[in-house]
Design a protein around this motif. Structure first.
Motif, PDB file in Angstrom:
ATOM      1  N   ASP A   1      42.249 -22.240   0.402  1.00 29.08           N
ATOM      2  CA  ASP A   1      41.230 -21.755   1.330  1.00 29.08           C
ATOM      3  C   ASP A   1      41.789 -20.595   2.146  1.00 29.08           C
ATOM      4  O   ASP A   1      42.776 -20.746   2.860  1.00 29.08           O
ATOM      5  CB  ASP A   1      40.791 -22.888   2.264  1.00 29.08           C
ATOM      6  CG  ASP A   1      39.683 -22.467   3.207  1.00 29.08           C
ATOM      7  OD1 ASP A   1      38.648 -22.010   2.725  1.00 29.08           O
ATOM      8  OD2 ASP A   1      39.870 -22.587   4.436  1.00 29.08           O
ATOM      9  N   GLY A   2      41.158 -19.433   2.032  1.00 31.45           N
ATOM     10  CA  GLY A   2      41.619 -18.261   2.767  1.00 31.45           C
ATOM     11  C   GLY A   2      41.162 -16.988   2.082  1.00 31.45           C
ATOM     12  O   GLY A   2      40.512 -17.034   1.033  1.00 31.45           O
ATOM     13  N   THR A   3      41.501 -15.859   2.668  1.00 27.36           N
ATOM     14  CA  THR A   3      41.183 -14.584   2.029  1.00 27.36           C
ATOM     15  C   THR A   3      41.969 -14.469   0.727  1.00 27.36           C
ATOM     16  O   THR A   3      42.935 -15.204   0.496  1.00 27.36           O
ATOM     17  CB  THR A   3      41.553 -13.419   2.950  1.00 27.36           C
ATOM     18  OG1 THR A   3      42.981 -13.424   3.160  1.00 27.36           O
ATOM     19  CG2 THR A   3      40.848 -13.534   4.305  1.00 27.36           C
ATOM     20  N   TRP A   4      41.575 -13.511  -0.124  1.00 27.37           N
ATOM     21  CA  TRP A   4      42.273 -13.341  -1.398  1.00 27.37           C
ATOM     22  C   TRP A   4      43.745 -13.011  -1.181  1.00 27.37           C
ATOM     23  O   TRP A   4      44.606 -13.472  -1.929  1.00 27.37           O
ATOM     24  CB  TRP A   4      41.587 -12.258  -2.226  1.00 27.37           C
ATOM     25  CG  TRP A   4      40.424 -12.784  -2.997  1.00 27.37           C
ATOM     26  CD1 TRP A   4      39.114 -12.713  -2.656  1.00 27.37           C
ATOM     27  CD2 TRP A   4      40.472 -13.525  -4.229  1.00 27.37           C
ATOM     28  NE1 TRP A   4      38.329 -13.351  -3.601  1.00 27.37           N
ATOM     29  CE2 TRP A   4      39.131 -13.846  -4.574  1.00 27.37           C
ATOM     30  CE3 TRP A   4      41.505 -13.936  -5.066  1.00 27.37           C
ATOM     31  CZ2 TRP A   4      38.808 -14.560  -5.718  1.00 27.37           C
ATOM     32  CZ3 TRP A   4      41.177 -14.648  -6.223  1.00 27.37           C
ATOM     33  CH2 TRP A   4      39.853 -14.954  -6.537  1.00 27.37           C
ATOM     34  N   SER A   5      44.051 -12.221  -0.166  1.00 22.35           N
ATOM     35  CA  SER A   5      45.452 -11.868   0.076  1.00 22.35           C
ATOM     36  C   SER A   5      46.247 -13.075   0.547  1.00 22.35           C
ATOM     37  O   SER A   5      47.392 -13.285   0.108  1.00 22.35           O
ATOM     38  CB  SER A   5      45.540 -10.735   1.108  1.00 22.35           C
ATOM     39  OG  SER A   5      44.963 -11.128   2.337  1.00 22.35           O
ATOM     40  N   LEU A   6      45.671 -13.896   1.430  1.00 23.08           N
ATOM     41  CA  LEU A   6      46.372 -15.091   1.906  1.00 23.08           C
ATOM     42  C   LEU A   6      46.509 -16.117   0.792  1.00 23.08           C
ATOM     43  O   LEU A   6      47.571 -16.740   0.636  1.00 23.08           O
ATOM     44  CB  LEU A   6      45.629 -15.690   3.099  1.00 23.08           C
ATOM     45  CG  LEU A   6      45.545 -14.842   4.368  1.00 23.08           C
ATOM     46  CD1 LEU A   6      44.778 -15.582   5.458  1.00 23.08           C
ATOM     47  CD2 LEU A   6      46.938 -14.469   4.864  1.00 23.08           C
ATOM     48  N   ALA A   7      45.446 -16.294   0.017  1.00 25.82           N
ATOM     49  CA  ALA A   7      45.514 -17.243  -1.097  1.00 25.82           C
ATOM     50  C   ALA A   7      46.540 -16.791  -2.121  1.00 25.82           C
ATOM     51  O   ALA A   7      47.297 -17.603  -2.678  1.00 25.82           O
ATOM     52  CB  ALA A   7      44.133 -17.373  -1.747  1.00 25.82           C
ATOM     53  N   GLY A   8      46.587 -15.472  -2.364  1.00 19.06           N
ATOM     54  CA  GLY A   8      47.567 -14.945  -3.315  1.00 19.06           C
ATOM     55  C   GLY A   8      48.987 -15.217  -2.885  1.00 19.06           C
ATOM     56  O   GLY A   8      49.853 -15.523  -3.721  1.00 19.06           O
ATOM     57  N   LYS A   9      49.246 -15.135  -1.600  1.00 22.48           N
ATOM     58  CA  LYS A   9      50.600 -15.402  -1.103  1.00 22.48           C
ATOM     59  C   LYS A   9      50.977 -16.857  -1.309  1.00 22.48           C
ATOM     60  O   LYS A   9      52.105 -17.170  -1.716  1.00 22.48           O
ATOM     61  CB  LYS A   9      50.699 -15.044   0.380  1.00 22.48           C
ATOM     62  CG  LYS A   9      52.109 -15.168   0.940  1.00 22.48           C
ATOM     63  CD  LYS A   9      52.210 -14.617   2.344  1.00 22.48           C
ATOM     64  CE  LYS A   9      53.653 -14.668   2.829  1.00 22.48           C
ATOM     65  NZ  LYS A   9      53.800 -14.108   4.205  1.00 22.48           N
TER      66      LYS A   9
END
Length: 219
Positions: free
Chosen positions: A130-138
């Motif tokens: 759950d999160g933005t694509w950049s946060l989820a990617g990390k």
């Protein structure tokens, strides 16, 4: 102007901090708890939330999903490789664990994928970042145990209703919309038994969007 008048005027300039609901973590004036009727599911959802997403109180839908779903876990972190709770959930013999992520090799649950995955244990455990694509990617880059899970995806039936937050691609849905669709697919394929309880998801989301568009959720 005397001292009392001066202090009264200063007090009027202070922000009006509103009381918050300690359940849905929203201002009491826009509390969503009256719409939430928790229910059980055969599918277990493990919602993994980046700390930056966890600090948001206005539009995060992962927490709302956790409040609705009795058979769910909500964990906050960035690297879950050594997380003992995540490891124990993955090792749970009662569930087949998968990661919701649109990888090229992902099993499409919209194409009768539930049946193909639940044959061994009968029940599916879906890890949802759950999160933005950049946060989820990390989270996925750092969490080796999550990357090792089989990936699953779905085909959206309609665009996201997230009117106040632009999605990176037309097929992207919010966490709440994604879980609602997954439960619909599970029921249609005969592996989920939540019944009409799942219809509260769009009602909750519509109210959330309405609050945001009215600007009634400010802090």
């Amino acid at each position: 102007m005397n001292l009392t008048e001066y202090l009264d005027r200063k007090r009027n300039l202070l922000p009006d901090y509103r009381k918050h609901c300690h359940v849905c973590n929203r201002p009491e004036s826009v509390c969503l708890c009256r719409l939430i009727q928790p229910f059980d599911t055969r599918t277990r959802f493990v919602i993994l939330m980046h700390p930056k997403e966890a600090r948001k109180q206005k539009c995060g839908t992962g927490r709302l999903c956790h409040l609705v779903l009795k058979n769910s876990r909500l964990l906050v972190g960035v690297d879950f490789t050594q997380d003992s709770e995540v490891s124990a959930l993955i090792d749970d013999p009662d569930y087949t664990s998968v990661l919701l992520f649109p990888a090229p090799q992902a099993v499409n649950l919209s194409q009768d994928g539930y049946r193909s995955l639940t044959g061994r244990h009968g029940k599916l455990q879906i890890f949802v970042v759950d999160g933005t694509w950049s946060l989820a990617g990390k989270i996925l880059r750092l969490s080796e145990n999550l990357r090792a899970l089989p990936a699953v995806s779905f085909t959206p039936r309609q665009p996201s209703n997230f009117q106040f937050k632009k999605q990176p691609r037309a097929e992207c849905l919010s966490t709440l919309e994604s879980i609602h669709l997954l439960l619909e697919l599970g029921q249609e394929q005969g592996v989920e038994v939540a019944g009409s309880h799942i219809e509260q998801f769009p009602e909750i989301f519509s109210r959330l969007v309405e609050i945001q568009l009215q600007g009634a959720d400010g802090f």
